[in-house]
Design a protein around this motif. Structure first.
Motif, PDB file in Angstrom:
ATOM      1  N   THR A   8      24.626 -38.450 118.541  1.00 56.37           N
ATOM      2  CA  THR A   8      23.612 -37.394 118.465  1.00 56.37           C
ATOM      3  C   THR A   8      23.981 -36.305 119.473  1.00 56.37           C
ATOM      4  OG1 THR A   8      22.094 -38.299 120.141  1.00 56.37           O
ATOM      5  CG2 THR A   8      21.889 -39.137 117.880  1.00 56.37           C
ATOM      6  N   GLY A   9      23.721 -35.065 119.107  1.00 55.51           N
ATOM      7  CA  GLY A   9      24.143 -33.969 119.964  1.00 55.51           C
ATOM      8  C   GLY A   9      25.646 -33.852 120.068  1.00 55.51           C
ATOM      9  N   ASP A  33      23.144 -33.125 114.877  1.00 57.42           N
ATOM     10  CA  ASP A  33      22.961 -32.042 115.837  1.00 57.42           C
ATOM     11  C   ASP A  33      22.084 -30.966 115.200  1.00 57.42           C
ATOM     12  OD1 ASP A  33      23.581 -29.696 117.687  1.00 57.42           O
ATOM     13  OD2 ASP A  33      24.919 -31.203 118.539  1.00 57.42           O
ATOM     14  N   ALA A  78      22.332 -36.064 122.516  1.00 52.38           N
ATOM     15  CA  ALA A  78      21.352 -34.996 122.291  1.00 52.38           C
ATOM     16  C   ALA A  78      20.369 -34.952 123.457  1.00 52.38           C
ATOM     17  CB  ALA A  78      20.616 -35.222 120.976  1.00 52.38           C
TER      18      ALA A  78
END
Length: 312
Positions: A8-9, A33, A78
């Protein structure tokens, strides 16, 4: 045979360096993302058959839950990263840095591995000698560090989790950040030729962004040595003060001048010396020195001259 890894991110400062390394190591990678900085930092891996990208928000449970089900390993990058950004939008910071991770933990199975970056800024000002190991008391100052401490406590209840308390990161990345301390001071040296220092004696530890990618790969390859542990991750020879950092930069940019302010305080009151002995005992060693990273940044700033590349 590689793992299926959810990052994530993954289009951010760390992720855009890490994801190509995961793919090169033979893993399948899915990136989630929201591209809040309109970056195309993963354009160079879109050709890869084992790469998948999903535009979405990690805070939306219906988005992240089905992606978690397919993952062998989760690397939750993230986040609202850095004290200034978190202070500017505390609601967004809390919902992303804390609430989304708590929600994620509800959906991962006991055998799904989580490799999570936290922060050694949680040490605040350290102990009386400012020296910190993983056992040192946590004294987070910023909202960013406070939320990371809470998340780490929840994370380590998971039976297949590892937490990396990262030092202050530096170096060039496809999704660049100029606001990080080494990156910022080097940018000022290249383009402004001077910087004013507040509390120049304050120390912290540093780590290159590519060495962060290496520590995740190290944990994937050394499960038995790293699972269930919290590790500081930094350069053991780079516990340096702001003054010392400027002196290192000055050796490569000779006309760089730094002035120590006689009055005033730095809003960032972190001041600590970090031990990285625990992660080094597993066989991990950073490969990019502070000097080499500064040399790289000087080259990069030949191409970059604006403030788009930051989180604030």
């Amino acid at each position: 045979m590689g793992y299926h890894i959810l990052v994530t991110g993954g289009a951010g400062y760390i992720g855009s360096t890490l994801v190509p390394e995961l793919l090169a190591a033979g893993h399948r990678v899915t990136v989630l993302d929201n591209f809040m900085y309109q970056q195309n930092s993963l354009a160079h891996v879109c050709h890869h058959a084992d790469f998948e990208v999903v535009r979405g928000d990690v805070r939306i449970e219906s988005t992240v839950a089905p992606l978690l089900k397919r993952a062998d390993i989760v690397i939750p990058l993230a986040a609202y990263v850095g004290a200034p950004l978190c202070a500017r939008d505390p609601v967004g910071a809390r919902s992303t840095n804390h609430d989304a991770i708590v929600t994620m933990l509800k959906h991962v199975g006991r055998h799904q591995r989580i490799l999570m970056p936290t922060t050694n800024s949680a040490y605040g000002t350290g102990d009386a000698g400012h020296f910190c190991t993983e056992e040192s008391p946590l004294r987070p100052i910023s909202l960013y560090a406070i939320e990371k401490v809470k998340v780490e406590q929840a994370l380590m209840q998971h039976p297949a989790a590892t937490s990396f308390r990262l030092a202050t990161v530096f170096g060039m990345s496809p999704r660049m950040r100029i606001d990080l301390l080494v990156n910022d001071f080097t940018y000022r040296a290249v383009h402004d030729r001077f910087v004013v220092l507040f509390e120049a004696e304050f120390k912290r530890n540093y780590i290159h962004v590519r060495d962060i990618a290496r520590v995740f790969l190290h944990a994937i390859d050394h499960y038995e040595k790293t699972n269930g542990h919290i590790f500081n991750v930094g350069l053991s020879d780079a516990n340096v003060s702001k003054r010392e950092l400027c002196q290192v930069i000055q050796r490569q940019v000779p006309d760089f001048a730094f002035i120590e302010a006689p009055v005033g305080k730095d809003p960032d009151q972190r001041n600590y010396i970090v031990s990285n002995a625990k992660i080094e005992a597993t066989g991990y060693r950073p490969q990019v020195s502070l000097e080499a990273g500064i040399r790289e940044l000087i080259k990069g700033y030949t191409m970059i001259r604006n403030t788009v590349y930051g989180n604030v």
